[in-house]
Motif scaffolding. Structure first.
Motif, short mmCIF file in Angstrom:
data_model
loop_
_atom_site.label_atom_id
_atom_site.label_comp_id
_atom_site.label_asym_id
_atom_site.label_seq_id
_atom_site.Cartn_x
_atom_site.Cartn_y
_atom_site.Cartn_z
N THR A 154 5.19 17.05 -79.96
CA THR A 154 5.57 17.86 -79.34
C THR A 154 5.33 18.79 -79.60
O THR A 154 4.18 19.51 -78.62
N VAL A 155 4.74 19.71 -81.17
CA VAL A 155 3.33 20.16 -80.98
C VAL A 155 2.44 19.95 -81.53
O VAL A 155 1.01 20.03 -80.92
N THR A 195 13.61 16.19 -92.58
CA THR A 195 14.39 17.71 -91.97
C THR A 195 14.36 17.53 -90.43
O THR A 195 14.81 17.92 -89.44
N GLN A 196 12.95 17.37 -89.69
CA GLN A 196 12.73 17.37 -88.44
C GLN A 196 11.47 16.43 -88.00
O GLN A 196 10.48 15.98 -88.88
N PHE A 197 11.33 15.35 -86.98
CA PHE A 197 10.45 14.69 -86.07
C PHE A 197 9.48 15.02 -84.98
O PHE A 197 8.97 14.35 -84.93
N TYR A 198 10.61 15.30 -84.04
CA TYR A 198 10.05 16.07 -82.94
C TYR A 198 9.04 16.70 -83.18
O TYR A 198 8.37 16.66 -81.62
N GLY A 221 2.67 20.84 -92.08
CA GLY A 221 4.11 21.13 -92.36
C GLY A 221 5.03 20.31 -91.55
O GLY A 221 6.21 19.34 -91.42
N LEU A 222 3.69 19.48 -90.28
CA LEU A 222 4.81 18.74 -89.09
C LEU A 222 4.63 17.29 -89.79
O LEU A 222 5.84 16.89 -89.50
N LEU A 241 10.02 8.44 -85.15
CA LEU A 241 11.14 7.94 -86.20
C LEU A 241 10.89 7.37 -87.68
O LEU A 241 11.65 7.33 -88.79
N CYS A 242 9.85 6.57 -87.74
CA CYS A 242 9.09 6.36 -89.20
C CYS A 242 8.67 7.18 -89.89
O CYS A 242 8.63 6.77 -90.90
#
Ligand code: SF4
Ligand code: SF4
Length: 263
Positions: free
Chosen positions: A72-73, A65-68, A56-57, A245-246
């Motif tokens: 981080t996780v 929708t989400q990059f960080y 999912g990451l 961010l790619c």
């Protein structure tokens, strides 16, 4: 008596999806600064563990929708937080049985003596240049093993074209840690496949052409691109771990190629 099954069972209970035990004779001819035998001279084997990065990451990056959270996780929390607890638990099993457990996790900001390369993500990359050998003929500390070679020896993965450790079940969606030990565990054969033969999915997937089919990944070009891919210009940090961010298109393409699934 301590067996590989005892360690494997505990490791799987704690989330390791890949487990293997490598014969140290496979490191014959290795640069002494990277040779596991130099960490623990009486070592018998190297034990390898792979913990999956949740799909999912990567999916949230693919969908924009989400990059960080991947960084981080999926990277930092597994490598620098969970693996430390995990390795301590594995060590207690090995050491309670009377053997030594030398724990190995990634060290993105450290380099062996003589390695002048820098991690583009990290401001402070330290070459251990002040270390000196304990006696002539030995390499200076610290010894840092090559995780790609270690994964291959343990039969749990191989270094891919872009430098990531890959296997058929998880592609590059996996993080690794190892234990060098004198416990006389039964070893398994090394990883024998060449998963990259005839494949250039990661090469084609990168918008910025950061992966050369022959030379592999240009880490600085890659960092320049994923750092700015969405119009940002993120600063380098002390410990690295910037958002990609790619969207890690190379890893997604590799995972889809190796698993035959679509993310
Ligand atoms: S996409 Fe193909 S060439 Fe690239 S690392 Fe994965 S298997 Fe190897
Ligand atoms: S991480 Fe991004 S910029 Fe780097 S090689 Fe992969 S797709 Fe290209």
């Amino acid at each position: 008596m301590l067996t590989r099954e005892t360690i494997e069972s505990a490791a799987r209970e704690l989330g390791a999806a890949m487990f293997g035990v490598g014969d140290l004779s496979l490191f014959e001819g290795e640069d002494p600064r990277r040779d596991p035998k130099m960490i623990c001279p009486k070592a018998h084997c190297i034990v390898g563990f792979g913990i999956p990065v949740p799909r999912g990451l990567y999916k949230t990056m693919k969908e924009g929708t989400q990059f960080y959270t991947y960084t981080t996780v999926g990277v930092k929390a597994i490598d620098e937080e969970y693996f430390e607890i995990f390795l301590f638990k594995m060590a207690s099993i090995i050491e309670d049985a009377g053997y030594d457990a030398c724990l190995q996790r990634t060290t993105p900001n450290l380099r062996v003596q003589g390695d002048k390369s820098a991690n583009p993500e990290t401001i402070g990359v330290y070459e251990l240049k002040y270390a000196s050998p304990v006696e002539p003929g030995k390499p200076p500390p610290d010894i840092m093993i090559d995780f790609g070679k270690a994964a291959r020896a343990c039969g749990i993965g191989m270094p891919g074209r872009d430098g990531k450790v890959i296997n058929r079940a998880y592609g590059p969606f996996m993080r690794y840690a190892f234990i060098v030990t004198d416990a006389p565990l039964a070893t398994n054969p090394p990883f024998a496949d060449d998963l990259c033969a005839g494949c250039d999915a990661c090469v084609k997937a990168c918008d910025a052409g950061c992966i050369d089919p022959e030379k592999g990944l240009d880490t600085w070009k890659c960092w320049e691109h994923y750092n700015k891919a969405r119009g940002y210009d993120l600063p380098r940090t002390q410990w690295g771990y910037q958002a990609c961010l790619c969207g890690k298109k190379c890893d997604v393409a590799c995972w889809e190629h190796l698993t035959g699934k679509t993310l």
